[in-house]
Write a protein that holds these residues in place. Structure first.
Motif, short mmCIF file in Angstrom:
data_model
loop_
_atom_site.label_atom_id
_atom_site.label_comp_id
_atom_site.label_asym_id
_atom_site.label_seq_id
_atom_site.Cartn_x
_atom_site.Cartn_y
_atom_site.Cartn_z
N LEU A 148 -94.55 13.50 3.27
CA LEU A 148 -94.74 14.93 3.01
C LEU A 148 -96.06 15.21 2.30
CD1 LEU A 148 -91.09 15.83 1.96
CD2 LEU A 148 -92.26 16.51 4.07
N GLY A 149 -96.69 14.21 1.73
CA GLY A 149 -97.98 14.38 1.07
C GLY A 149 -99.17 14.10 1.96
N ASN A 150 -98.93 13.76 3.22
CA ASN A 150 -100.02 13.40 4.14
C ASN A 150 -100.24 14.54 5.14
OD1 ASN A 150 -101.41 12.38 6.47
ND2 ASN A 150 -100.99 10.31 5.76
N GLN A 151 -101.25 15.36 4.90
CA GLN A 151 -101.51 16.52 5.76
C GLN A 151 -101.80 16.13 7.22
OE1 GLN A 151 -101.47 19.90 5.65
NE2 GLN A 151 -100.69 20.01 3.57
N LYS A 152 -102.49 15.00 7.44
CA LYS A 152 -102.76 14.57 8.82
C LYS A 152 -101.46 14.30 9.56
CE LYS A 152 -106.61 12.03 9.86
NZ LYS A 152 -107.47 10.82 9.79
N LEU A 153 -100.57 13.57 8.92
CA LEU A 153 -99.28 13.26 9.53
C LEU A 153 -98.49 14.54 9.78
CD1 LEU A 153 -97.11 11.23 10.43
CD2 LEU A 153 -96.35 11.16 8.05
N LEU A 154 -98.46 15.43 8.79
CA LEU A 154 -97.71 16.69 8.93
C LEU A 154 -98.24 17.52 10.09
CD1 LEU A 154 -97.32 17.60 5.16
CD2 LEU A 154 -95.59 16.59 6.67
N LYS A 155 -99.55 17.60 10.24
CA LYS A 155 -100.14 18.38 11.34
C LYS A 155 -99.78 17.76 12.69
CE LYS A 155 -104.21 19.90 8.75
NZ LYS A 155 -105.67 19.85 8.70
N LEU A 156 -99.82 16.42 12.77
CA LEU A 156 -99.47 15.75 14.02
C LEU A 156 -98.02 15.99 14.40
CD1 LEU A 156 -101.35 12.40 13.37
CD2 LEU A 156 -101.85 14.01 15.23
N LEU A 157 -97.15 16.11 13.40
CA LEU A 157 -95.74 16.38 13.67
C LEU A 157 -95.48 17.84 14.00
CD1 LEU A 157 -94.14 14.28 10.78
CD2 LEU A 157 -94.17 13.70 13.21
N LYS A 158 -96.14 18.74 13.29
CA LYS A 158 -95.86 20.18 13.38
C LYS A 158 -96.52 20.86 14.57
CE LYS A 158 -94.66 24.28 11.73
NZ LYS A 158 -93.32 24.74 12.05
N TYR A 159 -97.81 20.60 14.76
CA TYR A 159 -98.56 21.31 15.80
C TYR A 159 -98.55 20.52 17.09
CZ TYR A 159 -100.30 23.85 11.72
OH TYR A 159 -100.39 24.59 10.56
N SER A 160 -98.07 21.12 18.16
CA SER A 160 -97.96 20.45 19.45
C SER A 160 -99.21 20.56 20.30
CB SER A 160 -96.76 21.02 20.21
OG SER A 160 -95.57 20.78 19.49
N THR A 161 -100.27 21.10 19.74
CA THR A 161 -101.50 21.31 20.50
C THR A 161 -102.39 20.07 20.42
OG1 THR A 161 -102.58 22.27 18.57
CG2 THR A 161 -101.45 23.79 20.08
N ALA A 162 -103.31 19.96 21.36
CA ALA A 162 -104.22 18.82 21.40
C ALA A 162 -105.16 18.79 20.20
CB ALA A 162 -105.02 18.83 22.70
N ASP A 163 -105.42 19.95 19.61
CA ASP A 163 -106.32 20.03 18.46
C ASP A 163 -105.57 20.11 17.13
OD1 ASP A 163 -105.27 22.57 18.71
OD2 ASP A 163 -107.18 23.59 18.40
N ALA A 164 -104.41 19.48 17.06
CA ALA A 164 -103.53 19.58 15.89
C ALA A 164 -104.23 19.23 14.59
CB ALA A 164 -102.31 18.68 16.07
N LEU A 165 -105.12 18.27 14.61
CA LEU A 165 -105.76 17.84 13.37
C LEU A 165 -106.80 18.84 12.88
CD1 LEU A 165 -106.10 14.01 14.00
CD2 LEU A 165 -104.48 15.20 12.52
#
Length: 169
Positions: free
Chosen positions: A28-45
């Motif tokens: 939960l403290g890793n924003q990169k991981l959270l974005k990869l999980l949450k955003y389904s778009t190719a530019d999630a990061l």
């Protein structure tokens, strides 16, 4: 003969709950991981960081500790953390060695990212960086063991990552 059923016995199973808390806290403290999980778009990061409220909603939705995976038409990526294969430590029987399993599931239509990397590999990279060769709450070190493909359906697939925790004393 009186048997004491109230006094806690020497066992390290309770430490698994503490380890789960530590692992989810790291995730939960890793924003990169959270974005990869949450955003389904190719530019999630490249999406904005998630707010504290958004992060709280991800627990038990995108980051799970119970082995239940509902599938919805707008499914986001999910990781499930579980513990398996508990065994007595040969050097200290008060400790249990175990395997940590992390299932990484992504909708197949979201696998390809804008840099042509695959989302599950990026997620596994973040997880491995947070866990491999680290300590949790016990005395053992978490070491990567293996990763295997996990195909659930035509819509959802990923990998199971395995880490071994051996309590060297």
């Amino acid at each position: 003969m009186n048997i004491d059923l109230i006094t806690p016995k020497n066992s390290s199973f309770e430490s698994s709950g503490k380890d789960l808390q530590e692992i989810t806290k790291r995730f939960l403290g890793n924003q990169k991981l959270l974005k990869l999980l949450k955003y389904s778009t190719a530019d999630a990061l490249r999406k904005p960081d998630l707010t504290n409220q958004e992060i709280q909603k991800m627990m038990n939705k995108n980051i799970r500790v119970a082995p239940k995976l509902p599938y919805e038409s707008d499914q986001e990526s999910v990781i499930i953390v579980s513990f398996d294969n508990f065994m007595t430590n040969g050097n200290n029987p008060e400790f249990r060695d175990n395997i940590i399993l992390i299932d990484v599931f992504c909708p197949i239509e979201t696998w390809i990212m804008d840099d042509y990397m695959l989302r599950p590999y990026k997620i596994m990279h973040e997880i491995d960086g947070m866990l491999n060769k680290t300590k949790l709450t016990g005395i053992g070190v978490v070491n990567f063991l293996s990763s295997n493909a996990l195909i659930l359906s035509e819509e959802l697939a990923g990998f199971t990552m395995s880490y071994v925790v051996v309590n060297n004393v």
